[in-house]
Design an enzyme around this catalytic site. Structure first.
Site, mmCIF file in Angstrom:
data_model
loop_
_atom_site.group_PDB
_atom_site.id
_atom_site.type_symbol
_atom_site.label_atom_id
_atom_site.label_comp_id
_atom_site.label_asym_id
_atom_site.label_seq_id
_atom_site.Cartn_x
_atom_site.Cartn_y
_atom_site.Cartn_z
ATOM 1 N N PHE A 109 41.307 29.630 -29.841
ATOM 2 C CA PHE A 109 42.666 29.979 -29.453
ATOM 3 C C PHE A 109 43.730 29.072 -30.063
ATOM 4 C CE2 PHE A 109 40.430 32.321 -26.193
ATOM 5 C CZ PHE A 109 41.230 33.436 -26.003
ATOM 6 N N HIS A 136 33.652 17.896 -37.109
ATOM 7 C CA HIS A 136 33.654 17.873 -35.648
ATOM 8 C C HIS A 136 33.110 16.543 -35.130
ATOM 9 C CE1 HIS A 136 34.190 22.241 -35.968
ATOM 10 N NE2 HIS A 136 34.574 22.226 -34.715
ATOM 11 N N HIS A 137 33.295 16.317 -33.833
ATOM 12 C CA HIS A 137 32.708 15.178 -33.115
ATOM 13 C C HIS A 137 31.180 15.242 -33.221
ATOM 14 C CE1 HIS A 137 31.414 17.820 -29.857
ATOM 15 N NE2 HIS A 137 32.545 18.471 -30.117
ATOM 16 N N LYS A 140 28.351 17.623 -31.137
ATOM 17 C CA LYS A 140 28.175 19.071 -31.349
ATOM 18 C C LYS A 140 26.730 19.332 -31.774
ATOM 19 C CE LYS A 140 30.343 22.890 -33.917
ATOM 20 N NZ LYS A 140 30.370 23.756 -32.721
#
Lengths: 250, 250, 250, 250
Positions: A109, A136-137, A140
């Site tokens: 979103f 990403h972190h 994940k």
């Protein structure tokens, strides 16, 4: 006219952030917070017009069908959906008793991510080369991200429609697999780094020039403008909408 | 059908690169190379359908009017144009004897730059904050770049049309002017660095998220796909077109 | 051996994060939390070896002198210090009754920022051009950031020591001030964008090449490793230390 | 005192650029240009003090041994070297008849790349996570680049020496191999894009912060300052030096 909103998964991290965003948005009213253990029914939904579901992959599909039956439109941010489960929602929405109901399911979103995906598809036919890097972190568990896969699929579809050749690549030797994964002919790279949240870079190249589309989601708040937009627009749509893209005028 | 092309400023660095690009492009034929000292006339243009002008600000306007009189369509990459000189070209094109002639004047033919400008205008209404950073080689004599000014103007117009508030800025103290220049309410920063050619970054921000659009022109070859596209499309347009944007289907 | 730590400004956002970091760090013990209204004295400090001050510019200097008098070493993260206030701390530390006491004042405890500043100074003599771009949230009241000024000063000093010429710049016309501010001959640009926290980019250029050093602080937690490092090392230093750089072995 | 320089591979693209750089550098004189078919001997080297070899992997090792025998110091930019071929050069240099001779073999002479590799190793122990992304033109036949492998090895060695744990990574599912290659525990990603030359990004992350070291080589000219530096310094070194790093004071 006020839109009354129920939230399922209201006690979760995303769900509670959604509750707050709904309470702060002009023209929206939070009328019900449901979580694990609560039954979905006309009564528990408190007269809601729209329900927002941020739960978990194992329950989201059942929630959506129950919410349609309870007579509300649904905005879904939970992941784990695929063509089969989309199909079952489409069938449900086509039944007479579901007339007028609509569902929006979006993997992301964040407006920056939605716009970047759209721009990537628009630009891709004009460039010889294109690749996707997602970051990403390190907590994940899957790679590449669902957003990166969707981005690569959108790029590949746009290039196929325009009759563009595959990106050139003379690689003969790559013993370690450094060239990453390939989705519909588009290379996708996944980086995992402490300190990051969710980021994606689409790089496009021609002789002598490069275009880079980068999107950074620093925290959950980045989803809220998109959720509020979806709640406002869902009532004027029909059937199943996938992704926030169709709600943005590009 | 082959399009016959003349180049004015053919001996310059951009002009000679254009000559080469025309010779290598399918369906284009280079029929005349003109430079300083050459007269523009039906004879010297060698039967050209389209002329491409990469000269200097002091002569480009006179060239364009002479080329219209000589009965060719014109694609212009020379800088230095403004609303007044655009107006004089529009007047000329409106005269009966110029019927059917068309002119395209673009500050930047790199597809990455053209797309980035368009995407910046499309995205700008969805974000609270937006700024522009342009980076060029240190031999550039003016700041900010014409492309950055055009980018900021496009952003400002899109935000005004959507009724978006100005970017928030609590700055009270900036004794050195580090916040840069302001074009129609949009902050523009100019970096000059040895090794660079022409680069631009548009940064857009919302709570918790950022979208970055970056374009890099590494050398003159980056302009050629855009010039060839303009030569191919100019014949099907009317009057004056500003920028390559209208030729791209977005 | 455990190091006992007091925090002044303990109720503030940074101060409370420091309290938590101290409690979680091996070998550190939180023995006192002081805030506005509390007197600094041997009693209120609860036997602390080191005090960490994250208060406000108007009280930090008085706090530091009171903490030295109370017999503790001091780590300061509050901004607002200058050469004059540094001088007064040096004088105080030189008095016999302050023997053995040490103070560290740092504008930025993020390791990425500290390393980037150091690398910028090391690299600067090897490049023709160098500029600094800092990017922060739009609630910041001053521009450019203190870290950007310190970075530019370190770059300028390193280039001066190596006898390097100023960065080339042919700019003749910059009516809007887009070239930004200048600190000791180094251009500094300040961007303000919703969604950002504290970021800095140092760009260095030679013919055909560029080096970019970028540091991103996404939230307050980025300061904690540096604060803990300072608390551990302050006891083995003498006098006044400015910046975290000297504690890192480069 | 002028340093006399011979170039082997003088007709190649890198070699001819080196010839030009030597001719333009203060204190260097170009005394011989050798290429395929030329014999390396005292006579053909024209009294050179230093030879620069930019040839091909199949001949560079033989060239180096011949150049040592001919009594000159050697700077090598040709790729294809490994521990075995390094060992043979070390043996040769240890023989009495090679007394005073020195050889420098570097995979990358761009100062930005050399500095970035060094900074990556210096910074790596201070961060939880680190990964390497290299980006090159799509005509490159091998992945990942030699520079990326060397960067990852330097990072891994520095972390091992400091006793730092491996970068965290919770990935359980990566069916496409999007997480890229792994060199000594460090993830390495290779991007191939039209328009690019040679680029590398080292990303380092801690809770709440990121440090990025990026180097861009836009064209061959980026190697010349490093080649000239090596020619000037090789005479004051002994034996075999690998990489430009030891010549830079960090």
């Amino acid at each position: 006219m006020t839109i009354r909103v129920a939230v399922t998964g209201a006690a979760g991290r995303m769900g509670s952030t959604v509750c707050q965003a709904v309470q702060e948005a002009d023209g929206l009213e939070l009328v019900a917070r449901l979580d694990a253990g609560d039954t979905i029914s006309t009564e528990t939904l408190g007269g809601a017009d729209v329900a927002v579901d941020f739960t978990v992959p194992t329950v989201t599909e059942a929630n959506v069908h129950a919410l349609i039956d309870a007579g509300v439109d649904v905005v879904v941010g939970t992941t784990g959906w695929n063509e089969e489960s989309y199909g079952r929602v489409r069938e449900h929405l086509a039944r007479p008793e579901a007339a007028g109901r609509s569902v929006l399911i979006a993997p992301n979103f964040a407006l920056s991510a939605v716009l970047s995906m759209r721009f990537a598809a628009l630009a891709a036919p004009y460039f010889e080369s294109v690749e996707v890097i997602e970051l990403h972190h390190p907590n994940k568990v899957d790679a590449p991200s669902g957003t990166a896969v969707a981005t690569a699929q959108g790029i590949a579809a746009a290039r196929a429609a325009a009759g563009v050749a595959p990106s050139p690549d003379a690689t003969e030797s790559d013993p370690l697999g450094a060239r990453g994964g390939v989705v519909d002919g588009v290379h996708v790279h996944a980086v995992r780094l402490r300190g990051l949240t969710a980021h994606e870079e689409v790089v496009l190249g021609n002789p002598g020039e490069q275009l880079t589309l980068r999107t950074d989601s620093f925290d959950r708040s980045s989803f809220m403008p998109g959720v509020v937009l979806a709640v406002r627009e869902i009532g004027s749509r029909e059937g199943l909408t996938i992704g926030l893209g169709p709600l943005i005028n590009l």
